[in-house]
Scaffold this motif. Structure first.
Motif, PDB file in Angstrom:
ATOM      1  N   THR A  43     -50.185  27.087  -1.376  1.00 22.86           N
ATOM      2  CA  THR A  43     -51.055  26.750  -0.133  1.00 22.86           C
ATOM      3  C   THR A  43     -51.057  27.848   0.811  1.00 22.86           C
ATOM      4  O   THR A  43     -49.768  28.000   1.310  1.00 22.86           O
ATOM      5  CB  THR A  43     -50.912  25.445   0.691  1.00 22.86           C
ATOM      6  N   VAL A  44     -52.027  28.847   1.199  1.00 25.23           N
ATOM      7  CA  VAL A  44     -51.670  30.049   2.037  1.00 25.23           C
ATOM      8  C   VAL A  44     -52.567  29.738   3.277  1.00 25.23           C
ATOM      9  O   VAL A  44     -53.619  29.306   3.454  1.00 25.23           O
ATOM     10  CB  VAL A  44     -52.495  31.132   1.164  1.00 25.23           C
ATOM     11  N   THR A  45     -51.931  30.130   4.617  1.00 29.09           N
ATOM     12  CA  THR A  45     -52.535  30.096   5.653  1.00 29.09           C
ATOM     13  C   THR A  45     -52.667  31.632   6.119  1.00 29.09           C
ATOM     14  O   THR A  45     -51.375  32.198   6.384  1.00 29.09           O
ATOM     15  CB  THR A  45     -51.676  29.345   6.852  1.00 29.09           C
ATOM     16  N   GLU A  46     -53.817  32.147   5.986  1.00 28.76           N
ATOM     17  CA  GLU A  46     -53.875  33.570   6.005  1.00 28.76           C
ATOM     18  C   GLU A  46     -53.587  34.118   7.674  1.00 28.76           C
ATOM     19  O   GLU A  46     -52.962  35.086   7.817  1.00 28.76           O
ATOM     20  CB  GLU A  46     -55.269  33.996   5.611  1.00 28.76           C
ATOM     21  N   GLY A  47     -54.016  33.366   8.642  1.00 29.35           N
ATOM     22  CA  GLY A  47     -54.075  33.853   9.755  1.00 29.35           C
ATOM     23  C   GLY A  47     -55.046  34.993  10.332  1.00 29.35           C
ATOM     24  O   GLY A  47     -55.788  35.418   9.326  1.00 29.35           O
ATOM     25  N   ASP A  48     -54.745  35.752  11.250  1.00 30.15           N
ATOM     26  CA  ASP A  48     -55.494  36.997  11.465  1.00 30.15           C
ATOM     27  C   ASP A  48     -54.950  38.048  11.110  1.00 30.15           C
ATOM     28  O   ASP A  48     -53.449  38.323  11.348  1.00 30.15           O
ATOM     29  CB  ASP A  48     -55.896  36.994  13.198  1.00 30.15           C
ATOM     30  N   SER A  49     -55.675  39.071  10.945  1.00 35.85           N
ATOM     31  CA  SER A  49     -54.939  40.486  10.482  1.00 35.85           C
ATOM     32  C   SER A  49     -54.399  41.080  11.668  1.00 35.85           C
ATOM     33  O   SER A  49     -54.907  41.150  12.592  1.00 35.85           O
ATOM     34  CB  SER A  49     -56.127  41.380   9.698  1.00 35.85           C
ATOM     35  N   ALA A  50     -53.199  41.898  11.449  1.00 38.50           N
ATOM     36  CA  ALA A  50     -52.872  42.731  12.649  1.00 38.50           C
ATOM     37  C   ALA A  50     -53.605  44.047  12.711  1.00 38.50           C
ATOM     38  O   ALA A  50     -53.917  44.744  11.764  1.00 38.50           O
ATOM     39  CB  ALA A  50     -51.445  42.816  12.144  1.00 38.50           C
ATOM     40  N   ARG A  51     -53.840  44.341  14.051  1.00 38.60           N
ATOM     41  CA  ARG A  51     -54.582  45.619  14.300  1.00 38.60           C
ATOM     42  C   ARG A  51     -53.700  46.732  14.914  1.00 38.60           C
ATOM     43  O   ARG A  51     -52.616  46.259  15.502  1.00 38.60           O
ATOM     44  CB  ARG A  51     -55.667  45.121  15.335  1.00 38.60           C
ATOM     45  N   ILE A  52     -54.060  47.818  14.566  1.00 39.98           N
ATOM     46  CA  ILE A  52     -53.344  48.857  15.086  1.00 39.98           C
ATOM     47  C   ILE A  52     -54.022  49.123  16.632  1.00 39.98           C
ATOM     48  O   ILE A  52     -55.066  49.350  16.958  1.00 39.98           O
ATOM     49  CB  ILE A  52     -53.859  50.096  14.450  1.00 39.98           C
ATOM     50  N   ARG A  53     -53.120  48.746  17.458  1.00 34.38           N
ATOM     51  CA  ARG A  53     -53.356  48.835  19.042  1.00 34.38           C
ATOM     52  C   ARG A  53     -53.299  50.302  19.300  1.00 34.38           C
ATOM     53  O   ARG A  53     -54.106  50.840  20.415  1.00 34.38           O
ATOM     54  CB  ARG A  53     -52.309  48.001  19.875  1.00 34.38           C
ATOM     55  N   GLN A  65     -48.652  40.866  -1.055  1.00 30.04           N
ATOM     56  CA  GLN A  65     -50.154  41.220  -0.744  1.00 30.04           C
ATOM     57  C   GLN A  65     -50.894  41.091   0.265  1.00 30.04           C
ATOM     58  O   GLN A  65     -51.862  41.982   0.561  1.00 30.04           O
ATOM     59  CB  GLN A  65     -50.602  40.385  -2.005  1.00 30.04           C
ATOM     60  N   TYR A  66     -50.728  39.997   0.833  1.00 37.42           N
ATOM     61  CA  TYR A  66     -51.132  39.979   2.331  1.00 37.42           C
ATOM     62  C   TYR A  66     -50.688  40.964   3.378  1.00 37.42           C
ATOM     63  O   TYR A  66     -51.711  41.483   4.344  1.00 37.42           O
ATOM     64  CB  TYR A  66     -50.889  38.667   2.934  1.00 37.42           C
ATOM     65  N   VAL A  67     -49.470  41.560   3.253  1.00 34.73           N
ATOM     66  CA  VAL A  67     -49.048  42.289   4.213  1.00 34.73           C
ATOM     67  C   VAL A  67     -49.873  43.548   3.967  1.00 34.73           C
ATOM     68  O   VAL A  67     -50.134  44.493   4.940  1.00 34.73           O
ATOM     69  CB  VAL A  67     -47.562  42.635   4.209  1.00 34.73           C
ATOM     70  N   SER A  68     -50.171  44.004   2.782  1.00 33.69           N
ATOM     71  CA  SER A  68     -50.975  45.292   2.309  1.00 33.69           C
ATOM     72  C   SER A  68     -52.460  45.097   3.064  1.00 33.69           C
ATOM     73  O   SER A  68     -53.029  46.160   3.080  1.00 33.69           O
ATOM     74  CB  SER A  68     -51.039  45.326   0.832  1.00 33.69           C
ATOM     75  N   ARG A  69     -52.867  43.953   3.437  1.00 39.88           N
ATOM     76  CA  ARG A  69     -54.129  43.859   4.224  1.00 39.88           C
ATOM     77  C   ARG A  69     -53.831  43.414   5.720  1.00 39.88           C
ATOM     78  O   ARG A  69     -54.680  43.323   6.431  1.00 39.88           O
ATOM     79  CB  ARG A  69     -54.834  42.829   3.375  1.00 39.88           C
ATOM     80  N   TYR A 121     -49.823  39.899   8.647  1.00 42.19           N
ATOM     81  CA  TYR A 121     -48.665  39.659   8.728  1.00 42.19           C
ATOM     82  C   TYR A 121     -48.214  38.317   9.009  1.00 42.19           C
ATOM     83  O   TYR A 121     -46.954  38.040   8.930  1.00 42.19           O
ATOM     84  CB  TYR A 121     -47.951  40.738   9.781  1.00 42.19           C
ATOM     85  N   ASN A 122     -49.368  37.332   9.510  1.00 43.54           N
ATOM     86  CA  ASN A 122     -48.769  36.164  10.049  1.00 43.54           C
ATOM     87  C   ASN A 122     -49.122  34.992   8.783  1.00 43.54           C
ATOM     88  O   ASN A 122     -49.125  33.958   8.793  1.00 43.54           O
ATOM     89  CB  ASN A 122     -49.637  35.700  11.079  1.00 43.54           C
ATOM     90  N   ALA A 123     -49.520  35.511   7.421  1.00 47.13           N
ATOM     91  CA  ALA A 123     -49.577  35.016   6.253  1.00 47.13           C
ATOM     92  C   ALA A 123     -48.321  33.871   5.958  1.00 47.13           C
ATOM     93  O   ALA A 123     -47.312  34.655   5.853  1.00 47.13           O
ATOM     94  CB  ALA A 123     -50.154  35.502   5.083  1.00 47.13           C
TER      95      ALA A 123
END
Length: 811
Positions: free
Chosen positions: A176-186, A148-152, A155-157
């Motif tokens: 317990t979830v550590t969401e991290g920052d979302s991966a951006r298209i570079r 579910q988090y990868v779909s958003r 990737y570091n969740a």
């Protein structure tokens, strides 16, 4: 994981080993006839569940193989972590240890998703409150959460599961979830292109490497579904421009080692560009070949266009449907000449069999009555299948606005090849609304609003609404009800009762005069065709005038045009109003209207046109007049990103029967919705300035002519997001009226001149509604002219307002 869970896991492993050893011990038993079966260790599982799953019954012969099969069958239920079979004489004793039951599932650290959405996702993999706990199931749940988090693009969740045993053999699960920052298209690359530049192709994509508006559009957050949509857009772009053999060879998505950046590379092969050499028809066309040829949109001599091919085959299929051939098959077979880069298309048609509709069924409507849906259907039972009527029926049901989805399915009837059933499936949506809030506009200032409406009262399809508005210039209380099928022929009836208080747009010096309007009306809508409806109505209304008699300056700053219309007299000084002989007027307005709207969207239109015409005729009481208005809008899609639009709005009104035209029914112009850059409703005829004041009251006029042109573009950094747009505009027009008493020729000519402006604006479909902000520069306006003898204002300047905004304004 905590130590409690570690001990719990060790016990589970030991139990499985022990059960295997117990099964091995059971194999040493000599076969015997089972006299009785007992079950021990049950807490929540019903004994019947055990006996139903056992492959053994009283009277059966027990053997090692059947004992092993019994243990496997009970383990397969997923309810037990340990199963043993003991033999006591001729009695089988089934000893079980139940798995813990999940008492609660909780989440810690989740910001991207709410709890309900995550619980739904876990429920789909079998993990929910009240179900048996299974370690393998918990592992699957962890993977599902990460998916579910990868779909958003997160990737570091990281997800950690904690199992806490509680009383009565239950456990609490905490993720317990550590969401991290979302991966951006570079970076996004297209490789293999020759005919078009990479920047041209990338401009088609909704996903990109981001800009300063990416926080709003999220266009730089990777999504596989969005990428697939972009690839289809790319494919369509080539195929509609002659590249018949275009293909996407591969799509590579690479993620950086820190899982923060993504790069997307699309490898393509363009192929050669083909020109259509000709179009041929083959197969059975019911002897109507010429009629079918007229539906062909494929043009020989032009580059191959896949969209034209699809449109043509669909048009053929639909046309077969109008003759009852519901299962017609039409295929476009290309004959490719690679030497000359030409292609000949053969349209192969097989109409199959003709059918008629046996029955029309309605499904999915829990609230809406069947008749509300059926009366919109133009395909009747026991009639030949007609594709046009079925499509029209679906569209009419969809336009009711009661449903989120409307689908029509054609079902074959076994044993009756010449009959079909139609099933119209709908998904209902809430049709009632309650509005409480406040709004602010540059013209109206603060306005409190309240509204309650129900578009589908008790599932009848009728509308009922109450509206309250407390704005500075227009206060409203109204009640409206509409019956769309007042008659069986589809004539609608609308009844309205209202009370409004209107303060004309003016400066402080113009006074606090007001008009109070009370009335009621009834209107009927008569459908003259499937797309045209003409409205007829009649009303009864009363206007009461107050020249600000509550102050010591009664009527001093009230426009003379209002005082003259209501026959107000002044004192000996000639300045102050003493009384009005006609404190109120009443009338009987008749209305006739027509409208047609085929825009692709009411909020963000890109194509189509809107037309409205209205005629209001005062036939009774103190007001005898005619007032007409016509509006025309046209939207031209330049491409996916740019839309050009024009709007024309004209009106004309005059008094009848020797009466004076009611000034409060004048047209107004200025501001958003008409000519931007000028204060709202401030253009046109003005009252004579008093005591040298710089502005007279805006009176409106009996004639109106307005023209607008807009070019809508993507907002910088927002990609192709259509909810946030930038537009440039050009406005021109004015309202015109007869000369007010006391005006000089010079003053009257100044009021008749056209006004114009240009500017930029932003449109945003906000949660509160459509919001439009415009910054306009008047390029044709009236400057202030002073009397050289007195120094007083001879011609007042226009009221300029460069920055304007409003929620809910169209065009």
């Amino acid at each position: 994981m905590n130590t409690n869970f570690s001990r719990f896991r060790l016990r589970s492993v030991a139990a499985v080993v022990a059960s295997a050893l117990a099964a091995t011990a059971a194999w040493a038993v000599e076969p015997f006839t089972v006299r009785d079966i007992r079950v021990e260790g049950l807490q929540r599982v019903e004994p019947g569940t055990i006996f139903a799953s056992l492959p053994l019954r009283v009277g059966d012969t027990y053997s090692d193989e059947r004992g092993s099969a019994a243990i496997r069958a009970l383990f397969d239920l997923g309810l037990f972590k340990d199963v043993r079979i003991d033999v006591n004489g001729n009695v089988l004793v089934v000893i079980v240890e139940e798995r813990p039951t999940i008492a609660d599932v909780d989440f810690v650290g989740t910001k991207e998703f709410d709890k309900a959405a995550l619980q739904k996702a876990l429920r789909e993999v079998g993990l929910a409150d009240g179900r048996p706990y299974d370690k393998a199931l918990a592992d699957r749940a962890e993977q599902e959460l990460k998916r579910q988090y990868v779909s958003r693009s997160l990737y570091n969740a990281q997800v950690v599961t904690t199992v806490t045993p509680i009383e009565r053999n239950r456990v609490n699960l905490t993720f317990t979830v550590t969401e991290g920052d979302s991966a951006r298209i570079r970076e996004v690359r297209v490789v293999g292109n020759k005919a078009f530049s990479e920047s041209t192709l990338l401009s088609l994509f909704d996903q990109d490497s981001g800009g300063f508006m990416s926080w709003y559009t999220k266009s730089n957050q990777y999504s596989r579904s969005k990428l697939n949509a972009d690839l289809e857009t790319l494919r369509s772009y080539y195929i509609t421009r002659g590249y018949l053999e275009f293909r996407i060879d591969s799509t590579q998505v690479a993620i950086s080692p820190d899982r923060q950046d993504l790069s997307v590379t699309v490898n393509i092969t363009e192929g050669e560009k083909f020109v259509v050499a000709g179009v041929k028809l083959d197969g059975n066309y019911l002897g109507r070949d010429e009629e079918f040829k007229s539906l062909v949109t494929i043009k020989p001599g032009e580059p191959y266009n896949g969209e034209q091919v699809t449109e043509t085959t669909k048009a053929f299929t639909d046309y077969f449907g109008t003759f009852g051939y519901a299962f017609a098959r039409v295929q476009a077979r290309p004959e490719i000449d690679r030497v000359n880069n030409r292609v000949t298309l053969t349209l192969q048609a097989e109409p199959s069999r003709r059918v008629y509709v046996r029955r029309v069924a309605v499904g999915g409507n829990a609230k809406t009555r069947d008749e509300v849906i059926r009366r919109e259907f133009r395909q009747f039972e026991a009639s030949w299948y007609d594709g046009d009527k079925i499509k029209l029926s679906r569209d009419r049901v969809d336009r009711l606005g009661f449903f989120t989805e409307v689908n029509v399915e054609t079902q074959e009837i076994p044993g009756s090849p010449d009959q079909v059933d139609l099933v119209i499936n709908v998904a209902e949506k809430p049709t009632g609304s309650l509005q409480l809030g406040a709004g602010y506009s540059s013209a109206e200032k603060v306005a409190l609003t309240f509204g309650i409406s129900q578009e589908n009262v008790f599932g009848s399809g009728n509308f009922l609404g109450v509206q309250v508005n407390t704005s500075k210039y227009n206060r409203t209380l109204s009640l409206t009800t509409t019956d769309p099928y007042f008659t069986k022929d589809g004539i609608s009836r609308t009844i309205s009762v209202y009370h409004t208080t209107t303060r004309p747009y003016s400066t402080t010096l113009d006074g606090d005069y007001k008009l109070v309007n009370q009335g009621a009306s009834i209107r009927f809508g008569v459908p003259f065709s499937e797309v045209d409806t003409v409205f007829f109505g009649v009303g009864l209304e009363r206007y009461a005038f107050d020249p600000n008699s509550s102050t010591s300056f009664s009527g001093l700053f009230t426009p003379a045009s209002y005082l003259n219309y209501f026959q107000c007299s002044k004192d000996a000084t000639g300045w102050f109003v003493t009384e009005c002989n006609q404190k109120s007027v009443w009338g009987v307005p008749l209305t006739i209207g027509w409208g047609r709207d085929n825009r692709d969207s009411a909020l963000v239109p890109t194509t189509g046109r809107l037309q409205r015409a209205n005629l209001e005729l005062g036939v009774g009481g103190d007001m005898k007049y005619v007032k007409t208005n016509y509006q025309y809008q046209q939207f031209f899609p330049i491409n996916k990103q740019y839309t050009f639009a024009i709007n024309a709005d004209v009106g004309y009104a005059k008094a009848l029967g020797g009466k004076v035209y009611p000034i409060f029914k004048n047209f107004y112009a200025g501001g958003l919705g008409s000519i931007r850059g000028f204060e709202q409703n401030s253009l046109g005829p003005r009252d004579v300035p008093l005591f040298g004041q710089t502005e007279g009251a805006a009176l409106g006029g009996t004639k109106k002519a307005i023209f607008n042109a807009e070019l809508s573009t993507p907002f910088p950094g927002a990609g192709n997001d259509r909810t946030l747009r930038l537009y440039g505009f050009f406005d021109v027009g004015n309202v015109f009226g007869s000369r007010a008493a006391g005006l000089t020729d010079e003053q009257y000519k100044a009021q008749k001149k056209l006004r114009a402006s240009v500017g930029l604006g932003v449109s945003w479909i906000s949660p509160l509604g459509p919001l439009r902000l415009a910054y306009a520069i008047p390029i044709k306006s009236q400057k202030e002219v002073l009397d050289p003898n007195t120094g007083f204002v001879l011609i007042p300047k226009d009221r300029i307002q460069r920055l304007q905004f409003q929620i809910g304004t169209s065009f």
